[in-house]
Structure formats: structure tokens, C-alpha cells
Design an enzyme around this catalytic site. Structure first.
Site, short mmCIF file in Angstrom:
data_model
loop_
_atom_site.label_atom_id
_atom_site.label_comp_id
_atom_site.label_asym_id
_atom_site.label_seq_id
_atom_site.Cartn_x
_atom_site.Cartn_y
_atom_site.Cartn_z
N GLY A 72 0.75 -1.11 0.01
CA GLY A 72 0.11 0.26 -0.01
C GLY A 72 0.85 1.14 -0.09
O GLY A 72 0.56 2.28 -0.79
N SER A 73 1.91 1.40 0.87
CA SER A 73 2.72 2.55 0.82
C SER A 73 3.35 2.77 -0.41
O SER A 73 3.38 3.99 -1.02
CB SER A 73 3.83 2.36 1.79
N ASN A 152 -7.50 4.44 9.06
CA ASN A 152 -6.91 3.36 9.62
C ASN A 152 -6.94 3.43 11.02
O ASN A 152 -7.00 2.37 11.73
CB ASN A 152 -5.38 3.13 9.16
N GLN A 180 -7.34 0.12 4.20
CA GLN A 180 -8.21 -0.55 5.38
C GLN A 180 -9.58 -0.77 4.83
O GLN A 180 -10.39 -1.66 5.36
CB GLN A 180 -8.33 0.66 6.27
N SER A 200 -3.81 -3.39 -0.08
CA SER A 200 -2.44 -4.15 0.28
C SER A 200 -2.85 -5.41 0.79
O SER A 200 -4.09 -5.58 1.28
CB SER A 200 -1.94 -3.46 1.52
N GLY A 201 -2.34 -6.49 0.45
CA GLY A 201 -2.80 -7.95 0.75
C GLY A 201 -2.82 -8.37 2.20
O GLY A 201 -3.76 -8.97 2.64
N HIS A 202 -2.01 -7.90 2.97
CA HIS A 202 -1.76 -8.26 4.17
C HIS A 202 -3.13 -7.87 5.37
O HIS A 202 -3.15 -8.06 6.34
CB HIS A 202 -0.47 -8.13 5.09
N THR A 238 10.82 -8.17 -11.22
CA THR A 238 10.19 -9.56 -11.20
C THR A 238 8.92 -9.84 -10.36
O THR A 238 8.91 -9.17 -9.38
CB THR A 238 11.27 -10.38 -10.82
N CYS A 326 2.30 1.95 11.83
CA CYS A 326 3.38 2.62 11.14
C CYS A 326 3.96 3.93 12.12
O CYS A 326 5.13 4.60 11.79
CB CYS A 326 2.94 3.54 9.85
#
Length: 394
Positions: A72-73, A152, A180, A200-202, A238, A326
Site C-alpha cells: 500500500g505504501s 486506519n 483499510q 494491500s494484501g496483508h 520480477t 506505522c
């Protein structure tokens, strides 16, 4: 009940078993580079494109509008810097909100050093952006509006469709940091007039180190990572094939389970809010009561310090936070809580609890009792609280 009660899902989430299972073959069996031309790499390339479609379907976008990033960042940085540099001949004015994630705010600070002008629009006491102030901030040289989908820290969901309509009316590009919100609430980029979106995935039971940027076709933006021709020449490097596969699978799971998960989380969230507000005096709920993420709760407790609260809850097996992961370790109060009008001394006593679909009522009850015990203990050591009690007894 588990010895660990994890209530910090806004910081990160556990990878879902289905996601882990989907990723595994691309570590060992299909490990080819997705950008290579031989047949063996074809499995990796197909997996990347399948995941791209899964993300696009969730957002109501086209697959070729989805770009995979490192998180995300990175996506936030790319949106702001990429547009700032590509549109600098038109203007150097960007509009954002006072409660953005630091991935946005610190990028804005960087751009200010390069001569760009940033307008930080205020929010109301519930953390909702002031639309009239936003529209009045638009100028001839405004090139971008960037406002987060949902905060967030306090969970407030912004009027994204209305912001998108304002941006479209004034022919200004609109980016939203949806890190979020993605996977937790429905999002349609066309209905909301969104030109760029970060996720973001996590945050959705997917892996760390993978994110996406939605970039509407036709938007001119400079590349952020230079090198190879991956991601249609816009983001070199990659492909993280296992991560991309995990992101796609996590997106589909979130979409399939959203209605059921939201119902459960909202029920537990509101139960938690009611118990704490009823049973812990001098407590304030931060954020909008209704327009908030299903799993987010944020309290401020008067006469205590948030760091001590977190440490003592940790000793009771409860993982929580005082705000964004963060900014962990910072001695300054949350910029979000200050923006909604809380004084420093109250903003310092904040607690964020974020639930998951695995959170139980038993865990919530245990957490409430722990909060009551810890808050009472900390207040008993506070001379400010002692003076307050004495004054109110007179």
C-alpha cells in the site's frame, strides 16, 4: 479461549489457509519467472493474470487497469509522485485530508520540498472530511485530490462517491488510499469516479509485501520503479507470483464472505462499544458511530496514557494498538485524534481494537473486563484523576 487475543487486525491479519494453499505451488512447482517466454513460465504468467482479474472484478475495473506493487505504501507513493511529476506543467497543487496515513502525508511533505503546494482539508468531530472546504480548495492548478476511503485509526468511512463527483466536476484526478477499506466494504471505482486506488494484501488475510494500484485507463502517470518492462512498462521488477496469487485469492475470499463477516463483526463491534462506554467512565468513542469500518473500535480514556494501557493489556494476552502500526514508538499523539478536535492529554489515552471474523464474544467479554481493570489501575496512579475526583465530590 486462546491464550492470545488478537485485536489488531488493522495492523495486519493472519494469512487464510485457502490463501496459503493457493500460494504454495508457486514457491516450489511453478517457480518460473512470469515475464519469461518459455512454456514453463506460462503457469506463472497465467496465475498473475488470473489474480489481476480477481482484483478487477472486485473493484468493477478492467484487468488492464490493475498494477501489482510491493504494498500500500508503494502504491500511495506512486499515485502522488507519479501524478505530480507527469502533470507538473498543468500545476503543482494537490489536495488531501488532515487524517491521511503517513504514506500519503510524508509523500506530500516530500513534494512540498520540491515546490509543490499541498492543501490539507479538515474533518469534522467524527473524522468525516468537510466537502464544502474540499471543493473550495480546488484551483486552476490543482492536479490531484487524494482522500482515504476509510481511516486506519478511527474507522470513519469517507463520502467517496461525493468526493469523486466533485473531482470529476472540476476535471481533477482522484486517488483514494483504500488500504483499510479494500475487502471490508464494497468498492466500485466507476460508481465512485475513482481514477486511482491503493490496496494491500496483508489487510485482508493475504500475504505481506504485495499491493495493487488501480489506474484508470487514460490517466497519464510516470513510472515509480524503473527497470524492466513488467506491468506494461509502468512498474519494473520480477513479479512476486506467490504474493500476487495470494492477493487474488484473498480478494475473492473477502468478496464471498463479506456479507456474513460484516454482519458478525458489526454485531461484536457494537457490543464492545456499548459495554466499554457503559462500564468505563470518562471514555469517548472516536470516529463516526455508523459510517465506520465493520471491525474498527477506537476509544479515548481520560486520565491515562495509551502506551501503559497497551503494555498492561499485552500482559493479559491482548494484542491492541493506540493507532497506526506505522507510528508505533512515537511519543506524539495521533494526528488523526488531534484533527478531530481532541486535546493532547485525551488523545494520548487512545486504544484501537480491530476485530476479525474469528473474534468471539467470549474474547470481547474478556477484553472488556481487562480494560476495566487496567484503566482503573492506571487511574489510581494518576494525580490528575485524583484531583478530578476530589473536585467533583465537593
Amino acid at each position: 479461549m486462546s491464550e492470545l487475543i488478537y485485536l489488531d487486525n488493522a495492523a495486519t491479519t493472519k494469512v487464510a489457509p485457502e490463501v496459503y494453499e493457493a500460494m504454495n505451488p508457486y514457491f516450489e512447482e511453478y517457480y518460473g519467472n512470469a515475464a519469461s517466454v518459455y512454456r514453463f513460465a506460462g503457469e506463472s504468467k497465467k496465475a498473475v493474470e488470473d489474480a489481476r482479474k480477481e482484483v478487477a472484478d472486485f473493484l468493477g475495473a478492467k484487468p488492464n487497469e490493475i498494477y501489482f506493487t510491493g504494498g500500500g505504501s508503494e502504491s500511495d507513493n506512486w499515485a502522488l509522485k507519479g501524478i505530480a511529476f507527469s502533470q507538473r506543467k498543468k500545476g503543482k497543487h494537490i489536495i488531501t485530508s488532515a487524517i491521511e496515513h503517513h504514506a500519503i502525508l510524508h509523500t506530500c511533505e516530500y513534494l512540498e520540498k520540491l515546490g509543490y503546494e499541498i492543501t490539507y482539508v479538515g474533518v469534522d468531530e467524527n473524522g468525516i472530511i468537510k466537502l464544502d472546504e474540499l471543493e473550495k480548495s480546488i484551483r486552476e492548478d490543482t492536479i490531484l485530490i487524494s482522500v482515504m476511503f476509510a481511516n486506519n485509526e478511527i474507522g470513519s468511512i469517507q463520502p467517496i462517491k461525493e468526493i469523486g463527483e466533485i473531482a470529476k466536476k472540476h476535471k481533477v484526478l482522484f486517488h483514494t488510499d483504500a488500504v483499510q477499506a479494500y475487502g471490508h466494504v464494497p468498492i466500485n471505482v466507476d460508481e465512485c469516479h475513482i481514477d486511482m486506488l491503493s490496496a494491500s494484501g496483508h489487510k485482508i488475510n493475504g500475504p505481506k509485501g504485495i499491493g495493487i494500484m488501480y489506474l484508470r485507463n487514460g490517466v497519464q502517470i510516470e513510472s515509480f520503479v524503473h527497470g524492466g518492462a513488467q506491468e506494461r512498462g509502468k512498474r519494473a521488477g520480477t513479479h512476486n507470483t506467490p504474493g500476487i496469487v495470494g492477493f487474488g485469492r484473498a480478494t475473492t475470499l473477502a468478496k464471498e464472505k463479506m456479507e456474513e463477516r460484516t454482519k458478525k463483526e458489526v454485531e461484536l463491534r457494537d457490543y464492545l462499544i456499548k459495554r466499554v462506554l457503559d462500564e468505563v467512565p470518562y471514555t469517548k468513542l472516536n470516529g463516526d458511530k455508523v459510517k465506520r469500518l465493520p471491525n474498527n473500535v477506537n476509544f479515548s480514556f481520560r486520565f491515562i496514557e495509551g502506551e501503559s494501557l497497551l503494555i498492561m493489556l499485552d500482559q493479559k494476552g491482548i494484542c491492541a494498538s493506540s493507532g497506526s502500526a506505522c507510528t508505533s514508538g512515537s511519543l506524539d499523539p495521533s494526528h488523526v485524534l488531534l484533527a478531530i478536535g481532541l486535546p493532547h492529554e485525551i488523545a494520548h489515552g487512545s486504544l484501537r481494537l480491530t476485530l476479525s471474523d474469528e473474534t468471539t464474544k467470549e474474547e470481547i467479554d474478556y477484553t472488556v473486563e481487562a480494560i476495566k481493570t487496567v484503566v482503573e489501575r492506571l487511574r489510581s496512579m494518576s494525580p490528575l484523576y485524583e484531583d478530578f475526583v476530589k473536585k467533583n465530590k465537593q
